[in-house]
Design a protein around this motif. Structure first.
Motif, PDB file in Angstrom:
ATOM      1  N   ILE A 185     -12.322   7.812  -2.007  1.00  0.00           N
ATOM      2  CA  ILE A 185     -11.661   7.353  -0.783  1.00  0.00           C
ATOM      3  C   ILE A 185     -11.468   8.499   0.203  1.00  0.00           C
ATOM      4  N   GLU A 186     -10.579   9.443  -0.119  1.00  0.00           N
ATOM      5  CA  GLU A 186     -10.205  10.495   0.825  1.00  0.00           C
ATOM      6  C   GLU A 186     -11.413  11.338   1.220  1.00  0.00           C
ATOM      7  N   GLY A 187     -11.707  11.393   2.513  1.00  0.00           N
ATOM      8  CA  GLY A 187     -12.822  12.172   3.013  1.00  0.00           C
ATOM      9  C   GLY A 187     -14.153  11.472   2.867  1.00  0.00           C
ATOM     10  N   THR A 188     -14.156  10.292   2.246  1.00  0.00           N
ATOM     11  CA  THR A 188     -15.395   9.554   1.985  1.00  0.00           C
ATOM     12  C   THR A 188     -15.389   8.238   2.741  1.00  0.00           C
ATOM     13  N   THR A 189     -14.554   7.296   2.310  1.00  0.00           N
ATOM     14  CA  THR A 189     -14.419   6.046   3.076  1.00  0.00           C
ATOM     15  C   THR A 189     -13.342   6.169   4.133  1.00  0.00           C
ATOM     16  N   SER A 190     -12.437   7.114   3.943  1.00  0.00           N
ATOM     17  CA  SER A 190     -11.229   7.169   4.764  1.00  0.00           C
ATOM     18  C   SER A 190     -10.887   8.606   5.130  1.00  0.00           C
ATOM     19  N   SER A 191     -10.163   8.741   6.227  1.00  0.00           N
ATOM     20  CA  SER A 191      -9.817  10.060   6.750  1.00  0.00           C
ATOM     21  C   SER A 191      -8.807  10.769   5.864  1.00  0.00           C
ATOM     22  N   LEU A 192      -9.059  12.052   5.626  1.00  0.00           N
ATOM     23  CA  LEU A 192      -8.084  12.860   4.915  1.00  0.00           C
ATOM     24  C   LEU A 192      -6.765  12.922   5.665  1.00  0.00           C
ATOM     25  N   SER A 193      -6.827  12.927   6.988  1.00  0.00           N
ATOM     26  CA  SER A 193      -5.608  13.042   7.778  1.00  0.00           C
ATOM     27  C   SER A 193      -4.717  11.820   7.616  1.00  0.00           C
ATOM     28  N   PHE A 194      -5.306  10.630   7.383  1.00  0.00           N
ATOM     29  CA  PHE A 194      -4.489   9.442   7.171  1.00  0.00           C
ATOM     30  C   PHE A 194      -3.639   9.616   5.920  1.00  0.00           C
ATOM     31  N   VAL A 195      -4.247  10.125   4.862  1.00  0.00           N
ATOM     32  CA  VAL A 195      -3.512  10.328   3.614  1.00  0.00           C
ATOM     33  C   VAL A 195      -2.486  11.443   3.769  1.00  0.00           C
ATOM     34  N   LYS A 196      -2.901  12.565   4.354  1.00  0.00           N
ATOM     35  CA  LYS A 196      -2.020  13.735   4.425  1.00  0.00           C
ATOM     36  C   LYS A 196      -0.947  13.620   5.494  1.00  0.00           C
ATOM     37  N   ASP A 197      -1.291  12.998   6.622  1.00  0.00           N
ATOM     38  CA  ASP A 197      -0.369  12.968   7.758  1.00  0.00           C
ATOM     39  C   ASP A 197       0.426  11.673   7.871  1.00  0.00           C
ATOM     40  N   VAL A 198      -0.015  10.614   7.183  1.00  0.00           N
ATOM     41  CA  VAL A 198       0.684   9.329   7.262  1.00  0.00           C
ATOM     42  C   VAL A 198       1.260   8.941   5.900  1.00  0.00           C
ATOM     43  N   LEU A 199       0.396   8.781   4.907  1.00  0.00           N
ATOM     44  CA  LEU A 199       0.853   8.266   3.617  1.00  0.00           C
ATOM     45  C   LEU A 199       1.769   9.250   2.874  1.00  0.00           C
ATOM     46  N   PHE A 200       1.360  10.514   2.769  1.00  0.00           N
ATOM     47  CA  PHE A 200       2.161  11.467   2.000  1.00  0.00           C
ATOM     48  C   PHE A 200       3.551  11.675   2.595  1.00  0.00           C
ATOM     49  N   PRO A 201       3.674  11.935   3.908  1.00  0.00           N
ATOM     50  CA  PRO A 201       5.028  12.098   4.468  1.00  0.00           C
ATOM     51  C   PRO A 201       5.894  10.851   4.303  1.00  0.00           C
ATOM     52  N   TYR A 202       5.279   9.678   4.430  1.00  0.00           N
ATOM     53  CA  TYR A 202       6.036   8.440   4.256  1.00  0.00           C
ATOM     54  C   TYR A 202       6.587   8.350   2.837  1.00  0.00           C
ATOM     55  N   ALA A 203       5.730   8.616   1.846  1.00  0.00           N
ATOM     56  CA  ALA A 203       6.175   8.547   0.450  1.00  0.00           C
ATOM     57  C   ALA A 203       7.256   9.581   0.166  1.00  0.00           C
ATOM     58  N   ARG A 204       7.077  10.794   0.667  1.00  0.00           N
ATOM     59  CA  ARG A 204       8.059  11.855   0.395  1.00  0.00           C
ATOM     60  C   ARG A 204       9.422  11.481   0.949  1.00  0.00           C
ATOM     61  N   ALA A 205       9.423  10.888   2.128  1.00  0.00           N
ATOM     62  CA  ALA A 205      10.693  10.511   2.762  1.00  0.00           C
ATOM     63  C   ALA A 205      11.361   9.335   2.062  1.00  0.00           C
ATOM     64  N   LYS A 206      10.558   8.421   1.521  1.00  0.00           N
ATOM     65  CA  LYS A 206      11.096   7.177   0.984  1.00  0.00           C
ATOM     66  C   LYS A 206      11.381   7.211  -0.522  1.00  0.00           C
ATOM     67  N   ILE A 207      10.768   8.129  -1.264  1.00  0.00           N
ATOM     68  CA  ILE A 207      10.899   8.131  -2.723  1.00  0.00           C
ATOM     69  C   ILE A 207      12.349   8.193  -3.205  1.00  0.00           C
ATOM     70  N   PRO A 208      13.221   9.077  -2.691  1.00  0.00           N
ATOM     71  CA  PRO A 208      14.594   9.128  -3.226  1.00  0.00           C
ATOM     72  C   PRO A 208      15.320   7.784  -3.125  1.00  0.00           C
ATOM     73  N   ALA A 209      15.278   7.153  -1.957  1.00  0.00           N
ATOM     74  CA  ALA A 209      15.967   5.871  -1.793  1.00  0.00           C
ATOM     75  C   ALA A 209      15.298   4.782  -2.622  1.00  0.00           C
ATOM     76  N   TYR A 210      13.962   4.823  -2.719  1.00  0.00           N
ATOM     77  CA  TYR A 210      13.247   3.814  -3.492  1.00  0.00           C
ATOM     78  C   TYR A 210      13.664   3.868  -4.958  1.00  0.00           C
ATOM     79  N   LEU A 211      13.759   5.068  -5.505  1.00  0.00           N
ATOM     80  CA  LEU A 211      14.160   5.200  -6.905  1.00  0.00           C
ATOM     81  C   LEU A 211      15.598   4.724  -7.115  1.00  0.00           C
ATOM     82  N   GLN A 212      16.460   5.040  -6.183  1.00  0.00           N
ATOM     83  CA  GLN A 212      17.847   4.584  -6.282  1.00  0.00           C
ATOM     84  C   GLN A 212      17.929   3.058  -6.288  1.00  0.00           C
TER      85      GLN A 212
END
Length: 225
Positions: free
Chosen positions: A9-36
């Motif tokens: 996927i990353e760098g092949t079908t889809s942009s690396l920047s989408f994963v690094k700049d959109v998905l990863f920051p979203y997950a990092r911000a949301k993980i603490p509350a999601y686990l709670q």
């Protein structure tokens, strides 16, 4: 003759920047509350159990959360982290926070190959859940019907030849009838060691005819002969 195609996927079908700049920051911000909020759900309990197994001790939720964040900051390809990220992204996709990025050339060629009778598969370090979400909520609509199956790190590391042998076994074809697409040379080396055919996506670069694997700048440049 190529009968099946397995794509990264990353760098092949889809942009690396989408994963690094959109998905990863979203997950990092949301993980603490999601686990709670979801610690008692079976799928979350399972990933928390896997964290304890890796740590070799029983951690409280605060320390488990810290471990997930540390793994993210270290860009670790740890299976329970990938599973948790997929859960968090599922909420994001469903809430319309973002759509899965797929290159237009990849979406078009995957559809062409599917119509031609080729079996298509995905193999990514992201969880199967995350893979299905990216293609299911893509900018081109639901692309999941294109794929026969999905593979993640539960089948093995992407730089290990044994992983590709296992994938070939799951697909049920001789390895040399399967083509693997990736932007990472080490992954392609592992696939070739398992006797798969390979193609190296070099988006934004020039094709090097002397490279260790056939190269293409996009999916339109991939020749199956």
């Amino acid at each position: 003759m190529i009968e099946a195609i397995v794509t990264d996927i990353e760098g092949t079908t889809s942009s690396l920047s989408f994963v690094k700049d959109v998905l990863f920051p979203y997950a990092r911000a949301k993980i603490p509350a999601y686990l709670q909020q979801h610690a008692d759900q079976p799928e979350v309990r399972q990933v928390l159990k896997e964290v304890d197994q890796i740590a070799g001790e029983s951690l409280d939720l605060s320390r488990q959360t810290q471990q997930f964040i540390a793994w993210m900051d270290q860009d670790q390809k740890i299976t329970p982290l990938k599973s948790l990220q997929g859960m968090v992204w599922r909420d994001g996709y469903r809430q319309g926070a973002f759509k899965g990025h797929v290159y237009p050339d990849a979406a078009k060629q995957l559809q062409t190959w599917k119509q031609a009778g080729l079996a298509l598969y995905v193999y990514s370090s992201g969880s199967v859940e995350a893979q299905k979400l990216l293609f299911g909520y893509s900018e081109f609509g639901d692309l999941t019907p294109l794929f026969s199956d999905y593979f993640d790190t539960r089948i093995g590391g992407k730089r290990e030849a044994a992983s590709y042998r296992a994938i070939a076994g799951r697909i049920g074809l001789p390895a040399d009838r399967i083509l693997f697409l990736s932007d990472i040379e080490a992954e392609l080396d592992a696939a070739r060691a398992a006797n798969l055919q390979t193609y190296w996506l070099v988006r934004g670069q020039s094709v090097n005819i002397d490279a260790s694997h056939p190269q293409a700048v996009d999916f339109a440049g991939i020749h199956l002969q």
